[in-house]
Design a protein around this motif. Structure first.
Motif, PDB file in Angstrom:
ATOM      1  N   LEU A  17       3.244 -13.709  -9.242  1.00 11.95           N
ATOM      2  CA  LEU A  17       3.498 -13.074 -10.530  1.00 11.95           C
ATOM      3  C   LEU A  17       4.948 -12.625 -10.619  1.00 11.95           C
ATOM      4  N   MET A  57       3.535  -6.253  -3.203  1.00 11.61           N
ATOM      5  CA  MET A  57       2.182  -6.600  -2.756  1.00 11.61           C
ATOM      6  C   MET A  57       2.050  -8.122  -2.699  1.00 11.61           C
ATOM      7  N   ASP A  63      -9.451  -3.762 -10.468  1.00 16.61           N
ATOM      8  CA  ASP A  63     -10.628  -4.593 -10.262  1.00 16.61           C
ATOM      9  C   ASP A  63     -10.965  -4.703  -8.783  1.00 16.61           C
ATOM     10  N   LEU A  64      -9.913  -4.825  -7.962  1.00 15.32           N
ATOM     11  CA  LEU A  64     -10.130  -4.939  -6.516  1.00 15.32           C
ATOM     12  C   LEU A  64     -10.810  -3.686  -5.981  1.00 15.32           C
ATOM     13  N   LEU A 124     -11.820 -12.212  -7.046  1.00 11.19           N
ATOM     14  CA  LEU A 124     -12.479 -10.890  -7.047  1.00 11.19           C
ATOM     15  C   LEU A 124     -13.966 -11.002  -7.358  1.00 11.19           C
ATOM     16  N   GLN A 161      -8.595 -13.328 -10.407  1.00  8.63           N
ATOM     17  CA  GLN A 161      -9.805 -12.751 -10.984  1.00  8.63           C
ATOM     18  C   GLN A 161     -11.059 -13.425 -10.422  1.00  8.63           C
ATOM     19  N   GLN A 221      -1.097  -6.628 -13.388  1.00 12.12           N
ATOM     20  CA  GLN A 221      -1.159  -6.288 -11.963  1.00 12.12           C
ATOM     21  C   GLN A 221      -2.017  -5.049 -11.759  1.00 12.12           C
ATOM     22  N   ARG A 249      -4.384  -4.002 -13.679  1.00 13.70           N
ATOM     23  CA  ARG A 249      -5.783  -4.325 -13.946  1.00 13.70           C
ATOM     24  C   ARG A 249      -6.416  -5.003 -12.735  1.00 13.70           C
ATOM     25  N   LEU A 250      -5.675  -5.951 -12.137  1.00 14.50           N
ATOM     26  CA  LEU A 250      -6.209  -6.664 -10.976  1.00 14.50           C
ATOM     27  C   LEU A 250      -6.405  -5.707  -9.798  1.00 14.50           C
ATOM     28  N   ALA A 251      -5.435  -4.807  -9.611  1.00 18.45           N
ATOM     29  CA  ALA A 251      -5.553  -3.851  -8.506  1.00 18.45           C
ATOM     30  C   ALA A 251      -6.766  -2.957  -8.713  1.00 18.45           C
ATOM     31  N   MET A 271      -0.258 -10.344  -2.941  1.00 24.94           N
ATOM     32  CA  MET A 271      -0.984 -11.199  -3.884  1.00 24.94           C
ATOM     33  C   MET A 271      -0.295 -11.254  -5.249  1.00 24.94           C
ATOM     34  N   PHE A 272       0.688 -10.407  -5.448  1.00 26.49           N
ATOM     35  CA  PHE A 272       1.394 -10.405  -6.724  1.00 26.49           C
ATOM     36  C   PHE A 272       2.725 -11.129  -6.642  1.00 26.49           C
TER      37      PHE A 272
END
Lengths: 138, 106
Positions: free
Chosen positions: A7, A1, B85-86, A132, A129, B79, B81-83, A3-4
């Motif tokens: 990371l 993905m 949240d989205l 979002l 975060q 990851q 958690r962020l997904a 956006m990751f």
């Protein structure tokens, strides 16, 4: 993905630092080993790190990857210990050429690099975060 | 994720308009668009669920000593958690829009 991706890159950095930490701890722990599992002398090991182009990333963004863990060609130390079962006829025991001082310095550098990668991860997470939260403050 | 979430909606709209004539297409799009959004949301929820299951597996492996790096487990947890949240934010936006429409005077 997509956006990751950042990371993933810092995760690769953490993995590399973990491998370097393992090598350093192995060298330090074996500083006084006089025979190894294969019967030959323990040789201090070092980690060879290469880089890999990150898939679907912009341009030449690369992530580190552990290519190999190889023994160094450090000269063994001769320690005078007569009576030791592995001593030669002059009373010297061959010990691995582990440079404890420089290994300690390596440990410091590993620790700082690991922290730096963690920091990148933290910053990326905070930014995602915050992204979002767009529009939720109205 | 945001980019991929937009694509199915537009594809659905295009296919709906291609299938039928203009008048029917307009009614179909009007009917299809909200469903498309919910479908996308559900798709994402499914993805997040898969991620959650994988993370759960990773945590179990960590607990039983099968994993050797902690950071990968932590990163996959973040990851997920962020997904999640989205998906939650998309859901909130959709619900906001829905409530805004329900409040309209007719």
């Amino acid at each position: 993905m997509s956006m990751f991706r950042v990371l993933d890159i810092s995760s690769a950095g953490l993995s590399v630092e973990q491998a370097r930490l393992e090598a350093a701890s192995s060298n330090l722990a074996n500083a006084n080993t006089t025979r190894s599992a294969s019967g030959a002398m323990y040789q201090p090991v070092t980690v060879v790190v290469g880089s890999q182009v990150v898939e679907r990333a912009l341009g030449m963004i690369q992530k580190p990857v552990v290519v190999d863990v190889v023994p160094t060609n450090a000269e063994p130390r001769m320690v005078y210990e007569p009576g030791h079962p592995d001593a030669n006829e002059k009373g010297f025991v061959t010990k691995p050429g582990v440079d404890t001082l420089s290994t300690m310095m390596d440990l410091m550098s590993i620790s700082r690099s690991y922290e730096a990668n963690l920091r990148v991860f933290d910053i990326t997470r905070t930014l995602l975060q915050k992204t979002l939260e767009v529009g939720s403050r109205s | 994720m945001t980019v991929t979430s937009i694509v199915p909606v537009s594809v659905a709209n295009i296919s709906a308009s291609q299938m039928s004539s203009n008048e029917i297409a307009s009614t179909q799009i009007a009917g299809a668009a909200p469903n498309a959004i919910f479908d996308t949301l559900l798709d994402h929820l499914q993805n997040v669920n898969t991620q959650l299951v994988n993370t759960d597996k990773a945590v179990q492996q960590l607990a039983s000593g099968e994993t050797d790096n902690l950071h990968q487990v932590m990163i996959s947890m973040e990851q997920t958690r962020l997904a999640f949240d989205l998906v939650l934010q998309v859901r909130n936006k959709v619900m906001d829009a829905y409530q805004e429409i329900m409040r309209m005077q007719v």
